[in-house]
Design a protein around this motif. Structure first.
Motif, short mmCIF file in Angstrom:
data_model
loop_
_atom_site.label_atom_id
_atom_site.label_comp_id
_atom_site.label_asym_id
_atom_site.label_seq_id
_atom_site.Cartn_x
_atom_site.Cartn_y
_atom_site.Cartn_z
N PHE A 37 3.07 0.62 -7.57
CA PHE A 37 2.46 -0.36 -6.68
C PHE A 37 2.37 0.20 -5.26
O PHE A 37 3.21 0.99 -4.84
N LYS A 38 1.34 -0.23 -4.56
CA LYS A 38 1.21 0.05 -3.13
C LYS A 38 1.16 -1.32 -2.48
O LYS A 38 0.48 -2.24 -2.96
N TYR A 39 1.90 -1.50 -1.39
CA TYR A 39 1.93 -2.82 -0.77
C TYR A 39 2.08 -2.72 0.74
O TYR A 39 2.58 -1.74 1.29
N ARG A 40 1.60 -3.78 1.39
CA ARG A 40 1.74 -3.93 2.84
C ARG A 40 1.86 -5.43 3.11
O ARG A 40 0.92 -6.19 2.91
N LEU A 41 3.03 -5.86 3.55
CA LEU A 41 3.27 -7.25 3.88
C LEU A 41 3.73 -7.28 5.33
O LEU A 41 4.62 -6.52 5.72
N VAL A 42 3.13 -8.14 6.14
CA VAL A 42 3.45 -8.13 7.56
C VAL A 42 3.43 -9.54 8.14
O VAL A 42 2.64 -10.39 7.73
N TYR A 43 4.33 -9.75 9.08
CA TYR A 43 4.36 -10.98 9.87
C TYR A 43 4.30 -10.56 11.33
O TYR A 43 5.15 -9.80 11.81
N ILE A 44 3.26 -11.02 12.02
CA ILE A 44 3.03 -10.66 13.42
C ILE A 44 3.10 -11.91 14.26
O ILE A 44 2.48 -12.93 13.94
N ARG A 45 3.86 -11.84 15.33
CA ARG A 45 4.00 -12.96 16.27
C ARG A 45 3.84 -12.42 17.68
O ARG A 45 4.43 -11.39 18.02
N ASN A 46 3.01 -13.09 18.48
CA ASN A 46 2.75 -12.66 19.85
C ASN A 46 2.26 -11.21 19.90
O ASN A 46 2.62 -10.44 20.79
N GLY A 47 1.45 -10.82 18.90
CA GLY A 47 0.88 -9.49 18.87
C GLY A 47 1.83 -8.38 18.45
O GLY A 47 1.47 -7.21 18.47
N ARG A 49 4.61 -6.79 15.51
CA ARG A 49 5.11 -6.87 14.12
C ARG A 49 6.59 -7.24 14.19
O ARG A 49 7.40 -6.53 14.75
N VAL A 50 6.93 -8.37 13.60
CA VAL A 50 8.31 -8.85 13.56
C VAL A 50 8.95 -8.46 12.23
O VAL A 50 10.10 -8.04 12.19
N VAL A 51 8.17 -8.60 11.15
CA VAL A 51 8.63 -8.23 9.81
C VAL A 51 7.51 -7.47 9.12
O VAL A 51 6.36 -7.88 9.18
N GLY A 52 7.87 -6.38 8.47
CA GLY A 52 6.90 -5.63 7.69
C GLY A 52 7.59 -4.97 6.50
O GLY A 52 8.68 -4.42 6.65
N PHE A 53 6.98 -5.06 5.34
CA PHE A 53 7.47 -4.37 4.15
C PHE A 53 6.29 -3.52 3.66
O PHE A 53 5.18 -4.03 3.51
N ASP A 54 6.53 -2.23 3.45
CA ASP A 54 5.46 -1.38 2.93
C ASP A 54 6.04 -0.14 2.29
O ASP A 54 7.25 0.10 2.33
N ASN A 55 5.14 0.60 1.66
CA ASN A 55 5.52 1.90 1.11
C ASN A 55 4.40 2.87 1.41
O ASN A 55 3.23 2.51 1.39
N GLU A 56 4.78 4.08 1.73
CA GLU A 56 3.79 5.10 2.01
C GLU A 56 4.27 6.44 1.49
O GLU A 56 5.48 6.64 1.30
N ARG A 57 3.32 7.31 1.26
CA ARG A 57 3.61 8.64 0.71
C ARG A 57 4.67 9.35 1.54
O ARG A 57 4.64 9.31 2.76
N ASN A 58 5.62 9.95 0.85
CA ASN A 58 6.72 10.72 1.44
C ASN A 58 7.75 9.87 2.18
O ASN A 58 8.75 10.39 2.64
N HIS A 62 10.17 0.71 2.28
CA HIS A 62 10.96 0.45 3.48
C HIS A 62 10.50 -0.85 4.13
O HIS A 62 9.47 -1.42 3.76
N MET A 63 11.28 -1.32 5.08
CA MET A 63 10.95 -2.55 5.79
C MET A 63 11.18 -2.36 7.28
O MET A 63 12.00 -1.54 7.70
N HIS A 64 10.41 -3.11 8.04
CA HIS A 64 10.52 -3.11 9.50
C HIS A 64 11.01 -4.51 9.89
O HIS A 64 10.38 -5.50 9.55
N LEU A 65 12.13 -4.56 10.60
CA LEU A 65 12.69 -5.84 11.03
C LEU A 65 13.00 -5.75 12.52
O LEU A 65 13.82 -4.92 12.93
N ASP A 66 12.32 -6.56 13.31
CA ASP A 66 12.59 -6.65 14.75
C ASP A 66 12.55 -5.28 15.43
O ASP A 66 13.38 -4.96 16.27
N GLY A 67 11.58 -4.45 15.05
CA GLY A 67 11.40 -3.16 15.71
C GLY A 67 12.19 -2.00 15.11
O GLY A 67 12.04 -0.86 15.53
N ALA A 68 13.03 -2.26 14.13
CA ALA A 68 13.81 -1.19 13.48
C ALA A 68 13.32 -1.02 12.04
O ALA A 68 12.80 -1.96 11.44
N GLU A 69 13.50 0.17 11.50
CA GLU A 69 13.08 0.46 10.13
C GLU A 69 14.29 0.69 9.24
O GLU A 69 15.24 1.36 9.64
N PHE A 70 14.22 0.11 8.02
CA PHE A 70 15.32 0.20 7.07
C PHE A 70 14.77 0.53 5.68
O PHE A 70 13.65 0.12 5.36
#
Length: 95
Positions: A37-47, A49-58, A62-70
Motif C-alpha cells: 500500500f501507498k498512503y498519505r493521511l494529513v491533518y492541517i490546521r492554520n496552514g 501539518r499537525v498530523v501526517g501518516f505516510d510511507n515513501e521509498r527508502n 512513518h508519522m509526523h506529529l506536531d512537527g516531529a517525525e516518528f
C-alpha cells in the motif's frame, strides 16, 4: 497492474482545518515496506501539518506529529485510519 486508488477523501472544516486521506494498492511494495500500500493521511490546521501518516521509498512507514517525525508500525488499512483519526482527535481537543 497500475496503482489502484482505494480511498480519496478530503474535508475542509469551517475553521479552515483540512483532513485528507489517500490510500492506494500498489503492484509492488514501496521499499522498505512489504505490505503493498501507498498512503498519505494529513491533518492541517492554520496552514501547518499537525498530523501526517505516510510511507515513501527508502523511508518506510512513518508519522509526523506536531512537527516531529516518528516510525509507524503498519498493521493494516483499518488500523492505519484508526490510528490517524485518534491522533487528530487528540489535537482537536487542544483547540
Amino acid at each position: 497492474m497500475k496503482a489502484q486508488l482505494l480511498l480519496d477523501h478530503k474535508t475542509v472544516a469551517r475553521n479552515g482545518a483540512i483532513l485528507q486521506l489517500k490510500i492506494w494498492k500498489v503492484p509492488e511494495s514501496i521499499p522498505p515496506t512489504t505490505h503493498g500500500f501507498k498512503y498519505r493521511l494529513v491533518y492541517i490546521r492554520n496552514g501547518e501539518r499537525v498530523v501526517g501518516f505516510d510511507n515513501e521509498r527508502n523511508k518506510g512507514d512513518h508519522m509526523h506529529l506536531d512537527g516531529a517525525e516518528f516510525p509507524y508500525h503498519f498493521r493494516g488499512i483499518e488500523r492505519l485510519i484508526e490510528d490517524f483519526i485518534a491522533e487528530v482527535e487528540k489535537r482537536r481537543g487542544q483547540l
